[in-house]
Write an enzyme that holds these catalytic residues in place. Structure first.
Site, short mmCIF file in Angstrom:
data_model
loop_
_atom_site.label_atom_id
_atom_site.label_comp_id
_atom_site.label_asym_id
_atom_site.label_seq_id
_atom_site.Cartn_x
_atom_site.Cartn_y
_atom_site.Cartn_z
N GLY A 11 0.81 -1.22 0.00
CA GLY A 11 0.00 0.00 0.00
C GLY A 11 0.84 1.27 0.00
N ARG A 15 -2.32 8.63 3.78
CA ARG A 15 -2.51 9.56 4.89
C ARG A 15 -1.21 9.99 5.59
NH1 ARG A 15 -6.76 7.10 8.68
NH2 ARG A 15 -6.30 5.12 7.65
N GLY A 78 -6.54 -5.94 -3.02
CA GLY A 78 -7.01 -6.41 -1.73
C GLY A 78 -6.05 -7.34 -1.02
N TYR A 386 43.58 22.08 6.81
CA TYR A 386 43.11 22.12 5.43
C TYR A 386 43.70 23.32 4.73
CZ TYR A 386 39.65 21.88 1.63
OH TYR A 386 39.03 21.78 0.42
C1 UD1 Z 1 -7.65 -5.06 7.06
C2 UD1 Z 1 -8.69 -6.18 7.29
C3 UD1 Z 1 -9.55 -5.81 8.49
C4 UD1 Z 1 -8.67 -5.62 9.71
C5 UD1 Z 1 -7.61 -4.58 9.42
C6 UD1 Z 1 -6.65 -4.49 10.58
C7 UD1 Z 1 -9.16 -7.06 5.07
C8 UD1 Z 1 -10.10 -7.08 3.93
N1 UD1 Z 1 -9.51 -6.32 6.10
O1 UD1 Z 1 -8.39 -3.91 6.73
O2 UD1 Z 1 -10.50 -6.83 8.75
O3 UD1 Z 1 -9.45 -5.25 10.83
O4 UD1 Z 1 -6.87 -4.91 8.23
O5 UD1 Z 1 -5.71 -3.47 10.38
O6 UD1 Z 1 -8.13 -7.74 5.03
N2 UD1 Z 1 -2.22 -4.43 1.32
C9 UD1 Z 1 -1.49 -4.90 0.27
N3 UD1 Z 1 -2.11 -5.11 -0.93
C10 UD1 Z 1 -3.42 -4.88 -1.10
C11 UD1 Z 1 -4.17 -4.41 0.01
C12 UD1 Z 1 -3.54 -4.21 1.20
O7 UD1 Z 1 -0.27 -5.13 0.37
O8 UD1 Z 1 -3.92 -5.09 -2.20
C13 UD1 Z 1 -1.52 -4.21 2.59
C14 UD1 Z 1 -1.52 -2.76 3.02
O9 UD1 Z 1 -0.37 -2.09 2.54
C15 UD1 Z 1 -1.55 -2.85 4.52
C16 UD1 Z 1 -2.28 -4.15 4.81
O10 UD1 Z 1 -2.22 -4.89 3.61
O11 UD1 Z 1 -0.27 -2.94 5.08
C17 UD1 Z 1 -3.72 -3.95 5.24
O12 UD1 Z 1 -4.41 -3.30 4.20
P1 UD1 Z 1 -5.50 -2.21 4.50
O13 UD1 Z 1 -6.03 -1.70 3.23
O14 UD1 Z 1 -4.97 -1.22 5.48
O15 UD1 Z 1 -6.62 -3.10 5.19
P2 UD1 Z 1 -7.78 -2.58 6.05
O16 UD1 Z 1 -8.81 -2.03 5.17
O17 UD1 Z 1 -7.24 -1.73 7.12
#
Ligand code: UD1
Ligand code: CA
Length: 448
Positions: A11, A15, A78, A386
């Site tokens: 990601g 923010r 995702g 120097y």
């Molecule tokens: C996710 C969980 C949620 C949990 C929360 C805790 C899912 C669908 N939801 O939500 O249930 O409570 O974490 O913090 O899993 N990332 C990738 N590739 C992607 C998407 C995300 O590498 O395609 C990484 C992001 O960089 C991040 C982590 O996965 O480090 C979590 O992704 P984020 O989008 O923050 O998930 P949440 O919506 O917070």
């Protein structure tokens, strides 16, 4: 149980409002991602797989190639899609897969070890970390049935009003049976938001009669994801607290832990006292019975036993036992102060050796110089090292007395036991046991 880890870090971290990818923001001198990597390594026998995407090359460059594998997720579709990117590297290589995030630097190795134990004993293909908190913002909710079994996880954006109220939250850390995971990931449905949610696997396991086993984390701060620089500061504060506590319990006095910052690689000996506003950074080693601070920054330096350093900046220096520094001294790369050296106010030493018992009390610059033992450097002495092109060496032999405000125009040597008069500009070598003064300094007479 053979466990491999997948760390999600693709990601952008919008923010953070930064040119830097989120996971490279630093906590105590290390990118936050490296904390997730260390924690994962402590429970797995193989290098963790880091899923990168946004500014992938920069992340890779900063973290390096040692002990980690990378896989690039081109489009961030995702968390489920992210984990599936690691399949080609891990399929058939491990019994269990740990999934964590690169923006969760406070997660402890002990928590992961406990999870691994729970998973090994449990009969479910999923063990998941949960957290109970009133601040539910951004978390998926853990939905249970009447008998208490985990039915599914519902993402915050898709909750009913009742589900929204649930205070048991999905931390986002899981251990999966590897075969089950690789078998089920391709079956994840596309969410209404156009993503493949890893969390949907929890519902699938329940439907198959093997509901996920929840393990509640003891301290909620462990699972806080860093999304803003406010979180970054909170996380650094917590890491600082943990490190300071460890040193206090091992025999170091920290007068004000809130204003004392010790980076993870620093080491401190017993009965040393750290005064407020002290920073020990990089590969710094402090001996026993020292007094460091207040107002002191020491980086990549070695300090012996029984030293006192006040209001000073020390970088890349070696300091032997019973050295007394400051206030307001600056030691730079290659400064080496032998035992019993006294370096008083407003001194700077760079790439120089000061022999045992040598004293420089006030307003001096010593650069590219070698000083013997028991030398006295008068106030305002400067090594003019120097010449605009080259850095030239100065040698000041044992028992020399340099008068106040002497300029030593390098390359130059002051022989053993000699003296210079106040205000001398020394442009030529001074033989041993002689007195020289004037501009330019001339040898006036030998000393008895
Ligand atoms: C996710 C969980 C949620 C949990 C929360 C805790 C899912 C669908 N939801 O939500 O249930 O409570 O974490 O913090 O899993 N990332 C990738 N590739 C992607 C998407 C995300 O590498 O395609 C990484 C992001 O960089 C991040 C982590 O996965 O480090 C979590 O992704 P984020 O989008 O923050 O998930 P949440 O919506 O917070
Ligand atoms: Ca998040």
């Amino acid at each position: 149980m053979d466990l491999s880890a997948v760390i999600l870090a693709a990601g952008k971290g919008t923010r953070m409002k930064s040119k830097l990818p989120k996971v490279l923001h630093q906590l105590l001198g290390r990118p936050m991602l490296s904390y997730s990597i260390s924690a994962a390594r402590s429970v797995s026998s193989t290098p963790p797989v880091v899923v990168i995407g946004y500014m992938a090359e920069e992340v890779r460059g900063a973290i390096g190639e040692g002990g980690v594998l990378y896989v690039v997720q081109e489009d961030q579709l995702g968390t489920g899609h992210a984990v599936s990117q690691a399949a080609p590297l891990l399929q058939g290589k491990a019994d269990a897969i740990l999934v964590t995030y690169g923006d969760m630097p406070l997660l402890r190795s002990e928590t992961l070890r406990k999870m691994a134990e729970v998973h090994e004993k449990g009969k479910s293909p999923i063990t998941m970390l949960t957290v109970k908190m009133d601040d539910t913002h951004g978390f998926g909710r853990v939905v249970r049935d009447r008998s208490g079994g985990v039915v599914r996880i519902v993402e915050e954006d898709h909750t009913t009003p009742e589900e929204w109220e649930i205070r048991e939250l999905n931390a986002g850390v899981y251990i999966f049976d590897a075969d089950w995971l690789w078998g089920h990931l391709p079956r994840l449905p596309l969410s209404p938001k156009g993503e493949y949610y890893l969390t949907d696997l929890v519902g699938m396991a329940a439907d198959e009669g093997v509901p996920a086993i929840p393990m509640t984390v003891d301290a909620s701060e462990e699972v806080i994801g860093i999304n803003t620089r406010v979180h970054l500061a909170q996380a650094e504060k917590e890491l600082r607290r943990r490190i300071n506590e460890r040193w206090m319990l091992s025999g170091v006095t920290i007068v004000d832990p809130d204003t004392t910052t010790i980076w993870p690689d620093a080491r401190i000996g017993q009965d040393t006292v750290l005064y407020p506003n002290t920073y020990l950074q990089g590969e710094t080693v402090i001996g026993e019975d020292c007094e460091i601070g207040p107002g002191t920054l020491i980086r990549d330096s070695a300090v012996g036993n029984g030293c006192q350093i006040r209001f000073s900046v020390i970088e890349g220096a070696t300091i032997e036992d019973r050295v007394d520094i400051g206030p307001f001294a600056h030691l730079r790369k290659g400064a080496h102060l032998a035992q019993g050296v006294h370096m008083g106010n407003f001194g700077e030493v760079k790439n120089s050796y000061l022999g045992p018992g040598t004293k420089m009390g006030h307003f001096s610059y010593i650069g590219d110089a070698t000083l013997g033992h028991d030398v006295n450097i008068g106030a305002g002495t400067i090594t003019c090292n120097y010449d605009g092109e080259r850095k030239n060496p100065t040698y000041i032999e044992d028992d020399v007395f340099i008068g106040s405000d002497t300029m030593l125009v390098a390359p130059v040597r002051v022989g053993e036991g000699s003296k210079t008069g106040a205000g001398s500009v020394v442009t030529r070598d001074i033989p041993p046991r002689s007195l020289a003064y004037g501009v330019p300094a001339k040898v006036k007479r030998p000393l008895e």
